[in-house]
Design a protein around this motif. Structure first.
Motif, mmCIF file in Angstrom:
data_model
loop_
_atom_site.group_PDB
_atom_site.id
_atom_site.type_symbol
_atom_site.label_atom_id
_atom_site.label_comp_id
_atom_site.label_asym_id
_atom_site.label_seq_id
_atom_site.Cartn_x
_atom_site.Cartn_y
_atom_site.Cartn_z
ATOM 1 N N HIS A 87 16.369 -5.042 -6.723
ATOM 2 C CA HIS A 87 17.665 -5.324 -7.342
ATOM 3 C C HIS A 87 17.519 -5.904 -8.746
ATOM 4 O O HIS A 87 18.500 -6.008 -9.480
ATOM 5 C CB HIS A 87 18.492 -6.262 -6.462
ATOM 6 N N GLN A 88 16.293 -6.279 -9.110
ATOM 7 C CA GLN A 88 16.031 -6.789 -10.455
ATOM 8 C C GLN A 88 15.674 -5.669 -11.433
ATOM 9 O O GLN A 88 15.716 -5.878 -12.650
ATOM 10 C CB GLN A 88 14.878 -7.797 -10.423
ATOM 11 N N ILE A 129 12.470 5.836 -20.796
ATOM 12 C CA ILE A 129 12.787 5.521 -19.401
ATOM 13 C C ILE A 129 12.182 6.609 -18.529
ATOM 14 O O ILE A 129 12.456 7.799 -18.725
ATOM 15 C CB ILE A 129 14.308 5.447 -19.161
ATOM 16 N N ALA A 130 11.340 6.204 -17.562
ATOM 17 C CA ALA A 130 10.571 7.183 -16.795
ATOM 18 C C ALA A 130 10.618 6.884 -15.300
ATOM 19 O O ALA A 130 10.832 5.750 -14.884
ATOM 20 C CB ALA A 130 9.118 7.178 -17.271
ATOM 21 N N THR A 131 10.403 7.928 -14.528
ATOM 22 C CA THR A 131 10.194 7.905 -13.075
ATOM 23 C C THR A 131 11.498 7.894 -12.279
ATOM 24 O O THR A 131 12.357 7.040 -12.486
ATOM 25 C CB THR A 131 9.322 6.708 -12.630
ATOM 26 N N HIS A 132 11.610 8.852 -11.401
ATOM 27 C CA HIS A 132 12.691 8.951 -10.412
ATOM 28 C C HIS A 132 14.059 9.247 -11.016
ATOM 29 O O HIS A 132 15.067 9.042 -10.340
ATOM 30 C CB HIS A 132 12.778 7.660 -9.571
ATOM 31 N N LEU A 133 14.108 9.746 -12.235
ATOM 32 C CA LEU A 133 15.424 10.059 -12.775
ATOM 33 C C LEU A 133 16.054 11.244 -12.061
ATOM 34 O O LEU A 133 17.268 11.308 -11.911
ATOM 35 C CB LEU A 133 15.341 10.327 -14.287
ATOM 36 N N ASP A 176 5.838 2.109 -10.317
ATOM 37 C CA ASP A 176 5.106 0.909 -9.917
ATOM 38 C C ASP A 176 5.908 -0.351 -10.222
ATOM 39 O O ASP A 176 5.843 -1.333 -9.473
ATOM 40 C CB ASP A 176 3.750 0.857 -10.623
ATOM 41 N N LEU A 177 6.674 -0.342 -11.309
ATOM 42 C CA LEU A 177 7.469 -1.518 -11.648
ATOM 43 C C LEU A 177 8.472 -1.841 -10.549
ATOM 44 O O LEU A 177 8.703 -3.007 -10.218
ATOM 45 C CB LEU A 177 8.191 -1.300 -12.979
ATOM 46 N N GLY A 178 9.058 -0.805 -9.956
ATOM 47 C CA GLY A 178 10.016 -1.006 -8.876
ATOM 48 C C GLY A 178 9.385 -1.540 -7.603
ATOM 49 O O GLY A 178 10.094 -2.037 -6.717
ATOM 50 N N ILE A 179 8.063 -1.423 -7.503
ATOM 51 C CA ILE A 179 7.342 -1.997 -6.368
ATOM 52 C C ILE A 179 6.934 -3.433 -6.678
ATOM 53 O O ILE A 179 6.978 -4.314 -5.822
ATOM 54 C CB ILE A 179 6.087 -1.158 -6.042
ATOM 55 N N VAL A 208 0.843 -1.187 0.000
ATOM 56 C CA VAL A 208 0.000 0.000 0.000
ATOM 57 C C VAL A 208 0.884 1.245 0.000
ATOM 58 O O VAL A 208 1.933 1.269 0.665
ATOM 59 C CB VAL A 208 -0.936 0.018 1.235
ATOM 60 N N ASP A 209 0.456 2.262 -0.767
ATOM 61 C CA ASP A 209 1.156 3.553 -0.784
ATOM 62 C C ASP A 209 2.605 3.386 -1.240
ATOM 63 O O ASP A 209 3.550 3.710 -0.515
ATOM 64 C CB ASP A 209 1.087 4.207 0.597
ATOM 65 N N SER A 210 2.764 2.852 -2.462
ATOM 66 C CA SER A 210 4.088 2.654 -3.071
ATOM 67 C C SER A 210 4.995 1.779 -2.223
ATOM 68 O O SER A 210 6.215 1.945 -2.208
ATOM 69 C CB SER A 210 4.763 4.020 -3.324
ATOM 70 N N GLY A 211 4.388 0.831 -1.508
ATOM 71 C CA GLY A 211 5.172 -0.120 -0.725
ATOM 72 C C GLY A 211 5.564 0.365 0.649
ATOM 73 O O GLY A 211 6.253 -0.354 1.389
#
Length: 475
Positions: A259-260, A281-285, A251-254, A131-134
């Protein structure tokens, strides 16, 4: 050949929000060299879309530099409902996530509503719920038709309308929601160029969106966002069905082990290049630059990695919507790109499968232009096919000049790697069109007299039109 300072192989996408939606800020973004402006429909209304599209087009005409507009539709998502304030949760606490069908009497158990009636059907006992981005981690310990009882795994806080991730779970949500349909109708009316589809799980999701766009009379290209495990598993058919891919690392990182994530990003970029499809490539750059004037060293390395992998575009989100330093963030992108691009290996993309004879001819054009040095490739296209293939070949150090007489195609050509599109009327005589293009480039100071250009064009052989690759000197 000395292209203008804003020319880069790697394109820049910036998301529009309160920090950048004013006419003055839009003008500064376009002048800075942003190629595509993104509209995040999770926080947008119909009136805002119509207003901002008109503002973007007006500003572009004023500056004489067009940008593409990408509408990022919200897609299906699972969220918690409203709660009173912020609830502190301790490891070991229990909480029930209740579907809209829950009609039980009140109890002392903490209950929070969710907007998905299939939750208990899709999860199993022992399943992790994020919940809430992990930030809040739960484990399913019991379930009934109308609720799922979870144990809190670590101390955390719960507030209203928080996003829920179910790693590894194939949820049975529709690919498009009612809000998405309404947003798409507005976007098509306003004249969007690209549509980013969230939470793509299978190729049929892409087909559904494309058919809907066609029913609205839109030729907008479809960008599929890979942001959950199902999308990763089905990446190849999704890439084939899409016009472009976005590696949405939030969301993919959640959804996958952290590490993957770098490995998955690399594999998705390679898969897109093999299919000749652009990849973003998007998000958190540059997440830290939402509140800081300079990036972290890790962020600089992250951007550099995306450039070395030869992604077509990199994207700013919160940095340019609500961030304190939106223009500085764009400058950081530009500085890193301009430093790293010259160091990348100049080998052409050898993984792409060129299925058509004309596409195979483009590989020869890319090789010739690189061997010539101080050269570029000129193509004339109404569909964008030639420019997209050339971009996928990655001719490092070679600008791809794509001339088109179609305004929608012109803006869509702002996405592929290394492509600089120009809007120009075509003559009935191919020779006149070539001369017009060469004069255009010289007039705009993209090239100098005496330089050689590789030109891909049609020529008449008797009554037959054939494809040709020509070597032309700028006069």
């Amino acid at each position: 050949m000395k292209p203008p300072s804003y020319y880069r192989h790697t394109k820049i996408i910036a998301t529009i929000g309160p920090a950048t939606e004013s006419p003055e800020r839009l003008e500064q973004l376009i002048v800075a060299g942003v190629d595509i402006l993104r509209l995040n429909m999770a926080h947008a209304s119909r009136d805002w879309v119509l207003q901002i599209l008109e503002r973007i087009r007006t500003t572009s005409r004023k500056l004489g530099r067009q940008v593409a507009v990408m509408m990022d539709i919200k897609g299906p998502e699972i969220r918690t409902g409203d709660v009173d304030g912020i609830i502190d949760l301790t490891a070991g606490d229990q909480i029930e996530l209740c579907t809209p069908d829950d009609t039980r009497s009140p109890s002392d158990m903490l209950r929070v509503s969710v907007n998905y009636d299939g939750l208990s059907r899709d999860v199993d006992i022992g399943q992790t719920v994020l919940v809430d981005s992990g930030l809040l981690r739960l484990r399913v310990v019991e379930k009934e038709d109308a609720f799922v009882r979870c144990e809190v795994l670590a101390d955390g806080k719960l507030s209203s309308r928080r996003h829920i991730n179910l790693p590894g779970v194939q949820v049975n949500l529709p690919s498009l929601t009612e809000k998405d349909y309404a947003d798409l109708a507005t976007g098509v009316e306003a004249g969007i160029d690209l549509v980013a589809l969230s939470f793509v799980r299978r190729a049929s999701d892409v087909d559904e969106l494309r058919e809907h766009l066609q029913s609205l009379g839109s030729t907008a290209r479809v960008v599929s966002k890979i942001e959950e495990q199902a999308g990763v598993r089905n990446a190849i058919p999704i890439i084939k069905a899409s016009d472009a891919i976005m590696v949405a690392r939030g969301d993919l990182g959640i959804e996958i082990e952290y590490h993957q994530l770098p490995l998955v990003q690399t594999e998705l970029v390679k898969a897109c290049q093999a299919e000749g499809k652009p990849v973003i490539i998007a998000t958190h750059l540059l997440e830290s630059m939402i509140s800081a004037a300079i990036p972290t060293r890790a962020e600089v390395s992250d951007i550099s990695n995306a450039v070395r992998e030869q992604a077509d575009a990199i994207m700013l989100s919160g940095e340019t919507t609500t961030g304190l330093f939106p223009l500085e963030s764009v400058e950081v992108f530009k500085n890193v790109i301009q430093s790293i691009e010259p160091t990348v290996d100049k080998k052409l993309n050898s993984t792409i499968v060129l299925r058509e004879p004309k596409a195979k001819m483009l590989r020869s054009a890319a090789t010739l232009a690189q061997d010539l040095g101080q050269s570029g490739i000129i193509v004339f296209t109404r569909s964008g096919f030639l420019a997209y293939v050339l971009a996928a070949l990655r001719p490092r150090g070679v600008p791809i000049f794509a001339f088109t007489d179609d305004e929608e195609n012109f803006r869509q050509l702002l996405l592929p790697w290394g492509v600089e599109p120009f809007l120009m009327d075509f003559s009935d005589d191919p020779e006149e069109t070539i001369k017009d293009a060469l004069a255009y480039l010289k007039r705009r100071q993209w090239c100098d007299g005496g330089e050689w250009m590789v030109v891909i064009t049609n020529v008449l052989a008797g009554e037959t039109v054939i494809d040709s690759m020509q070597l032309r000197q700028v006069t």
